[in-house]
Write an enzyme that holds these catalytic residues in place. Sequence first.
Site, PDB file in Angstrom:
ATOM      1  N   SER A  40     -38.913  10.324   0.396  1.00  0.00           N
ATOM      2  CA  SER A  40     -40.167  10.999   1.236  1.00  0.00           C
ATOM      3  C   SER A  40     -40.918   9.717   1.460  1.00  0.00           C
ATOM      4  CB  SER A  40     -41.164  11.809   0.531  1.00  0.00           C
ATOM      5  OG  SER A  40     -40.309  12.958   0.229  1.00  0.00           O
ATOM      6  N   MET A  59     -44.102   7.311  -2.685  1.00  0.00           N
ATOM      7  CA  MET A  59     -42.673   7.811  -2.335  1.00  0.00           C
ATOM      8  C   MET A  59     -42.230   8.608  -3.150  1.00  0.00           C
ATOM      9  SD  MET A  59     -39.873   5.096  -0.585  1.00  0.00           S
ATOM     10  CE  MET A  59     -41.292   4.456   0.410  1.00  0.00           C
ATOM     11  N   CYS A  60     -41.038   9.289  -3.042  1.00  0.00           N
ATOM     12  CA  CYS A  60     -40.285  10.222  -3.861  1.00  0.00           C
ATOM     13  C   CYS A  60     -39.059  10.228  -3.454  1.00  0.00           C
ATOM     14  CB  CYS A  60     -40.987  11.445  -4.551  1.00  0.00           C
ATOM     15  SG  CYS A  60     -40.992  12.596  -3.252  1.00  0.00           S
ATOM     16  N   THR A  61     -38.287  10.540  -4.294  1.00  0.00           N
ATOM     17  CA  THR A  61     -36.729  10.769  -4.039  1.00  0.00           C
ATOM     18  C   THR A  61     -36.531  12.571  -3.744  1.00  0.00           C
ATOM     19  OG1 THR A  61     -35.888  10.776  -6.113  1.00  0.00           O
ATOM     20  CG2 THR A  61     -35.602   8.709  -4.752  1.00  0.00           C
ATOM     21  N   THR A  77     -38.163  14.095  -7.062  1.00  0.00           N
ATOM     22  CA  THR A  77     -38.218  13.459  -8.315  1.00  0.00           C
ATOM     23  C   THR A  77     -39.487  12.462  -7.624  1.00  0.00           C
ATOM     24  OG1 THR A  77     -36.166  13.759  -9.310  1.00  0.00           O
ATOM     25  CG2 THR A  77     -37.824  12.371 -10.293  1.00  0.00           C
TER      26      THR A  77
END
Length: 185
Positions: A40, A59-61, A77
């Site tokens: 993201s 930021m995330c995955t 996550t």
Amino acid sequence: MQATLLSILGLALLGTLHAQDSIPVQTDFQQDKLTGRWYSIGLASNSDWFKEKRHLMKMCTTIISSTAEGNLEVISTYPKGDQCVTRNSLYIKTEQPGRFTYTSPRWGSKHNIHVVDTNYEEYALVATQISKSTGSSTMVLLYSRTKKLSPERLEMFTQFSKEQGLTDDEILILPETDKCMENDA
């Protein structure tokens, strides 16, 4: 009185449907190509939770996979304080490829999700109309296969978000982080 209430509800529903129709969907959407790992990169929203938490977001995955029924399982996550939090969502396919629905079990909000634009290998732009008892909001997400995207893609995200009525203070390029990214490929 009841007729007036039904008229108001009808107009509200019509407005919601019109707003959903105004959000484009990827032409020739190919769901299998959307699956896999994404980061993201950008988030835009006019919701209260976004305004309250904006300064904490990173930021995330997100891992997207197809289910046997043709829906999308979306597992994100993200860092929250000194923890990694995982959120699982099941996006239910609609009759229009590239459009999905999701109902939050926690909040009861209904999400109308549109995959607006993607080339599958670099970026994906996703817009969501969220409806709940207290009102509605718009959210736009920019996903990337890598932790960085070109300035042109970031500008595309910003422009699209503004076209959805979002303002500069409702648009965020998420700060890069290594936290909660231990499964990086």
